[in-house]
Design a protein around this motif. Structure first.
Motif, PDB file in Angstrom:
ATOM      1  N   TRP A 161       0.813 -57.420  25.311  1.00 29.74           N
ATOM      2  CA  TRP A 161      -0.231 -57.176  24.311  1.00 29.74           C
ATOM      3  C   TRP A 161      -1.483 -57.982  24.643  1.00 29.74           C
ATOM      4  CZ3 TRP A 161      -1.094 -60.874  20.058  1.00 29.74           C
ATOM      5  CH2 TRP A 161      -2.062 -60.440  19.153  1.00 29.74           C
ATOM      6  N   VAL A 206       4.643 -60.236  17.795  1.00 30.43           N
ATOM      7  CA  VAL A 206       3.264 -59.738  17.902  1.00 30.43           C
ATOM      8  C   VAL A 206       2.707 -59.442  16.515  1.00 30.43           C
ATOM      9  CG1 VAL A 206       1.802 -57.859  18.767  1.00 30.43           C
ATOM     10  CG2 VAL A 206       3.555 -58.872  20.253  1.00 30.43           C
ATOM     11  N   SER A 250       2.928 -52.971  16.589  1.00 27.38           N
ATOM     12  CA  SER A 250       3.896 -53.311  17.631  1.00 27.38           C
ATOM     13  C   SER A 250       5.326 -53.273  17.101  1.00 27.38           C
ATOM     14  CB  SER A 250       3.597 -54.710  18.167  1.00 27.38           C
ATOM     15  OG  SER A 250       4.583 -55.115  19.081  1.00 27.38           O
ATOM     16  N   SER A 258      -3.213 -56.378  27.371  1.00 24.99           N
ATOM     17  CA  SER A 258      -3.876 -55.139  26.946  1.00 24.99           C
ATOM     18  C   SER A 258      -5.220 -55.417  26.276  1.00 24.99           C
ATOM     19  CB  SER A 258      -2.969 -54.320  26.026  1.00 24.99           C
ATOM     20  OG  SER A 258      -2.935 -54.866  24.716  1.00 24.99           O
ATOM     21  N   GLY A 272      -1.945 -54.622  17.625  1.00 22.38           N
ATOM     22  CA  GLY A 272      -0.700 -55.368  17.563  1.00 22.38           C
ATOM     23  C   GLY A 272       0.015 -55.236  16.232  1.00 22.38           C
TER      24      GLY A 272
END
Length: 171
Positions: free
Chosen positions: A129, A76, A71, A132, A68
């Motif tokens: 995120w 994030v 990102s 993920s 992250g």
């Protein structure tokens, strides 16, 4: 939200923690910062039909959280910075429940908070995120003699990821 072309370094003016974090209450911010770790722990925990993931899965989840930092989303990146800042030697936070029902409820709450307070692109990036993180834990390469990394997730893993995605408002 700031954008960069894939592969390009971030712009020189890119902040680690945007001023927009001030729009969240302390409880809301704590929820957003704690949720990725709670999802990681809940995903790695053994459950009927889902194996105990072990250390490799935990490391895969930590790697997904750390990803992250790269990102395009200010939100994030700010959450990741806050996660790392929490490990500054301060006393650990109060125990948090990480069973699936509680984590799914926290995901729904985070979705409502993001819907009220976040830029839509940042909201989507944050929710994707967090999803993920769980997906990487489910795909973690098991030990010798177990399921290979290139095989699909188990049906129980797919159901888990579907429930998580729905709670995050992704499906």
């Amino acid at each position: 939200m700031s954008h960069s072309v894939a592969g390009e370094p971030p712009s020189a003016g890119r902040r680690a923690a945007p001023l927009t974090t001030a729009v969240y209450s302390a409880a809301e911010w704590d929820l957003l910062v704690s949720l990725p770790g709670r999802v990681l722990v809940a995903t790695a925990a053994p459950d009927p039909g889902r194996p105990d993931r072990g250390v490799r899965a935990g490391l895969a989840g930590l790697d997904a959280v750390a990803a992250g930092r790269a990102s395009d989303s200010d939100l994030v990146r700010a959450v990741v910075a806050a996660i790392y800042a929490r490990h500054d030697g301060a006393s650990p936070p109060a125990e948090r429940r990480t069973d699936l029902v509680d984590v799914l409820a926290a995901c729904r709450t985070a979705g409502r908070v993001l819907g009220r307070r976040a830029d839509p692109a940042d909201s989507a990036a944050y929710r994707q995120w967090v999803q993920s993180v769980a997906a990487r834990v489910c795909r973690a390469v098991p030990g010798p003699g177990e399921r290979r990394a290139d095989q699909p997730a188990t049906p129980a893993d797919r159901r888990f990821l579907d429930r998580l995605g729905a709670a995050l408002g992704l499906g």
